[in-house]
Design a protein around this motif. Structure first.
Motif, mmCIF file in Angstrom:
data_model
loop_
_atom_site.group_PDB
_atom_site.id
_atom_site.type_symbol
_atom_site.label_atom_id
_atom_site.label_comp_id
_atom_site.label_asym_id
_atom_site.label_seq_id
_atom_site.Cartn_x
_atom_site.Cartn_y
_atom_site.Cartn_z
ATOM 1 N N HIS A 1 30.442 51.674 28.426
ATOM 2 C CA HIS A 1 29.378 50.847 28.989
ATOM 3 C C HIS A 1 29.578 50.688 30.496
ATOM 4 O O HIS A 1 30.705 50.657 30.999
ATOM 5 C CB HIS A 1 29.373 49.459 28.353
ATOM 6 N N THR A 2 28.481 50.546 31.227
ATOM 7 C CA THR A 2 28.550 50.335 32.675
ATOM 8 C C THR A 2 29.005 48.910 32.988
ATOM 9 O O THR A 2 28.806 47.997 32.183
ATOM 10 C CB THR A 2 27.182 50.587 33.336
ATOM 11 N N VAL A 3 29.632 48.741 34.144
ATOM 12 C CA VAL A 3 29.946 47.401 34.633
ATOM 13 C C VAL A 3 29.227 47.117 35.952
ATOM 14 O O VAL A 3 29.327 46.018 36.496
ATOM 15 C CB VAL A 3 31.468 47.219 34.834
ATOM 16 N N THR A 4 28.503 48.118 36.442
ATOM 17 C CA THR A 4 27.860 47.966 37.752
ATOM 18 C C THR A 4 26.535 47.213 37.675
ATOM 19 O O THR A 4 25.860 47.054 38.688
ATOM 20 C CB THR A 4 27.630 49.348 38.403
ATOM 21 N N ASN A 5 26.166 46.739 36.480
ATOM 22 C CA ASN A 5 24.919 45.967 36.337
ATOM 23 C C ASN A 5 25.169 44.464 36.420
ATOM 24 O O ASN A 5 24.274 43.672 36.136
ATOM 25 C CB ASN A 5 24.233 46.304 35.009
ATOM 26 N N TYR A 6 26.381 44.059 36.796
ATOM 27 C CA TYR A 6 26.692 42.630 36.819
ATOM 28 C C TYR A 6 25.852 41.879 37.842
ATOM 29 O O TYR A 6 25.276 40.824 37.539
ATOM 30 C CB TYR A 6 28.177 42.405 37.118
ATOM 31 N N ALA A 7 25.772 42.412 39.062
ATOM 32 C CA ALA A 7 25.096 41.681 40.137
ATOM 33 C C ALA A 7 23.617 41.458 39.829
ATOM 34 O O ALA A 7 23.080 40.368 40.055
ATOM 35 C CB ALA A 7 25.244 42.431 41.459
ATOM 36 N N GLU A 8 22.948 42.479 39.292
ATOM 37 C CA GLU A 8 21.519 42.306 39.000
ATOM 38 C C GLU A 8 21.307 41.280 37.897
ATOM 39 O O GLU A 8 20.345 40.498 37.935
ATOM 40 C CB GLU A 8 20.878 43.649 38.618
ATOM 41 N N ASN A 9 22.214 41.260 36.911
ATOM 42 C CA ASN A 9 22.116 40.256 35.852
ATOM 43 C C ASN A 9 22.436 38.862 36.372
ATOM 44 O O ASN A 9 21.794 37.884 35.984
ATOM 45 C CB ASN A 9 23.054 40.614 34.697
ATOM 46 N N LEU A 10 23.427 38.765 37.246
ATOM 47 C CA LEU A 10 23.761 37.468 37.824
ATOM 48 C C LEU A 10 22.586 36.918 38.625
ATOM 49 O O LEU A 10 22.223 35.741 38.477
ATOM 50 C CB LEU A 10 25.000 37.597 38.716
ATOM 51 N N LEU A 11 21.982 37.746 39.461
ATOM 52 C CA LEU A 11 20.847 37.287 40.257
ATOM 53 C C LEU A 11 19.679 36.877 39.359
ATOM 54 O O LEU A 11 19.031 35.845 39.580
ATOM 55 C CB LEU A 11 20.408 38.384 41.229
ATOM 56 N N VAL B 1 49.514 42.829 29.621
ATOM 57 C CA VAL B 1 48.130 42.742 30.117
ATOM 58 C C VAL B 1 47.384 41.612 29.405
ATOM 59 O O VAL B 1 47.739 41.200 28.303
ATOM 60 C CB VAL B 1 47.352 44.067 29.892
ATOM 61 N N ASP B 2 46.348 41.100 30.081
ATOM 62 C CA ASP B 2 45.375 40.244 29.404
ATOM 63 C C ASP B 2 43.988 40.724 29.808
ATOM 64 O O ASP B 2 43.835 41.780 30.454
ATOM 65 C CB ASP B 2 45.605 38.756 29.697
ATOM 66 N N LEU B 3 42.961 39.979 29.433
ATOM 67 C CA LEU B 3 41.581 40.367 29.740
ATOM 68 C C LEU B 3 40.797 39.122 30.115
ATOM 69 O O LEU B 3 40.814 38.125 29.385
ATOM 70 C CB LEU B 3 40.919 41.031 28.522
ATOM 71 N N ARG B 4 40.128 39.158 31.264
ATOM 72 C CA ARG B 4 39.198 38.094 31.627
ATOM 73 C C ARG B 4 37.782 38.610 31.436
ATOM 74 O O ARG B 4 37.376 39.590 32.068
ATOM 75 C CB ARG B 4 39.401 37.620 33.063
ATOM 76 N N THR B 5 37.042 37.964 30.538
ATOM 77 C CA THR B 5 35.643 38.322 30.347
ATOM 78 C C THR B 5 34.767 37.440 31.225
ATOM 79 O O THR B 5 35.158 36.322 31.589
ATOM 80 C CB THR B 5 35.209 38.151 28.880
ATOM 81 N N TYR B 6 33.573 37.923 31.529
ATOM 82 C CA TYR B 6 32.634 37.194 32.386
ATOM 83 C C TYR B 6 31.322 36.993 31.638
ATOM 84 O O TYR B 6 30.638 37.959 31.282
ATOM 85 C CB TYR B 6 32.401 37.955 33.699
ATOM 86 N N PHE C 1 24.360 36.755 29.237
ATOM 87 C CA PHE C 1 24.875 38.103 29.499
ATOM 88 C C PHE C 1 26.391 38.043 29.542
ATOM 89 O O PHE C 1 26.968 37.150 30.162
ATOM 90 C CB PHE C 1 24.330 38.621 30.838
ATOM 91 N N VAL C 2 27.031 38.992 28.850
ATOM 92 C CA VAL C 2 28.482 39.162 28.936
ATOM 93 C C VAL C 2 28.742 40.561 29.486
ATOM 94 O O VAL C 2 28.256 41.550 28.934
ATOM 95 C CB VAL C 2 29.171 38.991 27.564
ATOM 96 N N LEU C 3 29.488 40.641 30.580
ATOM 97 C CA LEU C 3 29.788 41.936 31.188
ATOM 98 C C LEU C 3 30.635 42.753 30.225
ATOM 99 O O LEU C 3 31.700 42.306 29.778
ATOM 100 C CB LEU C 3 30.527 41.731 32.508
ATOM 101 N N LYS C 4 30.169 43.960 29.899
ATOM 102 C CA LYS C 4 30.856 44.813 28.922
ATOM 103 C C LYS C 4 32.008 45.558 29.586
ATOM 104 O O LYS C 4 31.923 46.728 29.903
ATOM 105 C CB LYS C 4 29.867 45.783 28.282
ATOM 106 N N GLY C 5 33.062 44.803 29.813
ATOM 107 C CA GLY C 5 34.245 45.383 30.435
ATOM 108 C C GLY C 5 35.260 44.305 30.731
ATOM 109 O O GLY C 5 36.282 44.194 30.068
ATOM 110 N N GLY C 6 34.963 43.490 31.699
ATOM 111 C CA GLY C 6 35.909 42.450 32.072
ATOM 112 C C GLY C 6 37.057 42.999 32.894
ATOM 113 O O GLY C 6 37.153 44.194 33.167
ATOM 114 N N LEU C 7 37.947 42.085 33.308
ATOM 115 C CA LEU C 7 39.060 42.441 34.176
ATOM 116 C C LEU C 7 40.355 42.452 33.383
ATOM 117 O O LEU C 7 40.833 41.416 32.930
ATOM 118 C CB LEU C 7 39.167 41.430 35.326
#
Length: 487
Positions: A204-214, A439-444, A453-459
């Motif tokens: 899945h892409t993660v580059t759609n975060y900004a458009e979803n946030l806006l 490791v851990d995972l931070r979801t957004y 919306f949940v970003l399909k990736g996280g940090l």
């Protein structure tokens, strides 16, 4: 060692007591990683070193940095990034995504209740003393209705995978969760360096975060506004996460401002521009509550906007996240999350808490003071990994010091068992080889008016020091690109 002919992993040492995410207990490669290891095997370790160096240069040239604070100095460093990605299977992601969304929704309803009728307190489920003693509980927010009914527009959920193979939430972050820009930059860097590898997986892409946030920020515009003007407010270029502030503003296509760029007139907020004042309707703030308005909170704040909170109370501007959200990511409130989810959603938690002792409870305080070598001690109101003590790494004198600190202010501390975070192969510069790192995972998760919306990736955050369990970037941790596979 592991069962692989891959030269790049020829010196990889697997500790069978740790939950390695790409090798099973017998040292065999787990199915979803087989193709990845084969593709990486096309590169020698020297190739990988060169690619890693190029990725670092890319981060440096883009100004992708983070402040690391210590007792002796403050350093600005390139954000550490490992080119070997973490893969999450679709069935695992379903649990992570739905669990993150469930917690964000429950916390939003909890905040509404706390600042309105306090039903959960009146019914004895959460004690009022716990809430009123939180430094992040703002009496100024009482009976204010945030636009769209949303408090925690952006939530970060920190999740670990334990040795039992299950996912657990370590903590919720809803004041000002950071790190999402690094998610996107990690993906960009990896695709540039190893596009041939990335192209073999359907992630899945993660580059759609900004458009979803806006989109979600615009959905919580003040009443009477047709096309909202959104801005990102930052404390300034010396803030540890300034790169993220500027990156998100740029990718959303909105202005990045400091407090001095805004002013309030007749309870409306305006931005100074060379064309004259422009009304501002939605502010994505990266400034802590107590600094946003010197007329309402800290009078000596030089980074806030005088009169901003009055405009907010009148409903003339949206602040994301809403002031006062920090009371709900208090690590002591975290201990009540199963009850909070059940109360507001009538559901069982999808993601379990790590068992947590709150030191304000006398019996739990007694247990903590007697078992510090077996526990992780955390301040309830800190972020970024600051103030954490890991019991089995403390000397006798340090244990006594922690006992003293906790005993003097029990409300300030919680304790958790030392959880064995899963490990992932990570390239270590000093040895020029791959080694196991926790490791851990931070979801957004972002919430808007009737939108989510949940970003399909996280940090994926990596503790770069061997054996270390603290993954925070501010403590010298690094990160990996996180691939959530499509079904």
């Amino acid at each position: 060692m592991v069962n692989t002919e891959n030269a790049i992993f020829s010196s990889y040492k697997r500790d069978p007591n740790l939950n390695d995410e790409i090798f099973d207990k017998n040292g065999n490669v787990i199915e979803i990683y087989k193709k990845l290891l084969k593709l990486y095997g096309d590169h020698s370790i020297n190739d990988y070193v060169n690619l890693n160096t190029k990725a670092k240069s890319s981060f440096f040239n883009q100004g992708i940095t983070f402040q690391v604070y210590s007792e002796k100095s403050t350093q600005e460093k390139i954000f550490p990034f490992d080119l070997f990605p973490r893969i999450i299977a679709p069935e695992d992601w379903e649990i992570i995504e739905s669990g993150s969304l469930q917690r964000s929704k429950a916390l939003n309803l909890f905040l509404w209740d706390l600042y309105h009728e306090k039903k959960i307190i009146k019914q004895g489920i959460v004690p009022m003393e716990l809430i009123s003693s939180s430094i992040n509980y703002l009496h100024q927010m009482m009976d204010i209705d945030p636009p769209g009914g949303i408090y925690n527009h952006i939530s970060g959920t920190d999740i670990i995978k334990h040795t039992d193979g299950k996912y657990y939430v370590l903590e919720d972050n809803i004041r000002c969760p950071s790190g999402v820009s690094y998610v996107i930059c990690n993906r960009t860097a990896l695709k540039r360096a190893l596009f041939g590898v990335f192209n073999h997986y359907q992630a899945h892409t993660v580059t759609n975060y900004a458009e979803n946030l806006l989109d979600l920020l615009e959905s919580v515009k003040p009443k009477g506004v047709d096309v909202p003007n959104c801005v990102v407010i930052t404390p300034g270029m010396y803030n540890s996460a300034f790169y993220e502030h500027s990156y998100l503003a740029k990718t959303m296509g909105v202005e990045l401002v400091e407090g001095r760029d805004l002013f309030v007139e007749n309870d409306f907020v305006y931005m100074k521009t060379i064309q004259g004042p422009q009304k501002v309707d939605v502010i994505y703030r990266r400034i802590d509550d107590f600094f946003i308005d010197p007329l309402e909170f800290k009078p000596d704040s030089a980074i806030g906007v005088p009169g901003l909170f009055a405009a907010y109370k009148k409903g003339n501007v949206t602040l994301a996240n809403a002031p006062g959200t920090g009371v709900a990511d208090d690590k002591a409130v975290y201990t009540y999350m199963p009850q909070i989810i059940k109360y507001y959603l009538d559901e069982e938690p999808i993601l379990n808490n790590v068992h947590t002792y709150h030191c304000s409870r006398p019996d739990e305080l007694k247990y903590v003071l007697e078992h510090i070598p077996e526990l992780v001690i955390k301040p309830v109101d800190e972020a970024g990994g600051y103030g954490i003590s890991i019991g089995n790494r403390l000397s006798k004198s340090e244990i006594e010091q922690v006992k003293k600190q906790v005993g003097q202010n029990p409300r300030k501390y919680v304790a958790q068992p030392i959880m064995s975070l899963s490990v992932h192969p990570t390239y270590i510069d000093d040895t020029e080889s791959f080694e196991q790192r926790h490791v851990d995972l931070r979801t957004y998760t972002i919430l808007g008016k009737d939108k989510e919306f949940v970003l399909k990736g996280g940090l994926t955050r990596v503790a770069l020091q061997k054996g270390n369990l603290i993954v925070n970037s501010s403590q010298g941790g690094g990160s990996k690109d996180t691939w959530v596979l499509k079904k």
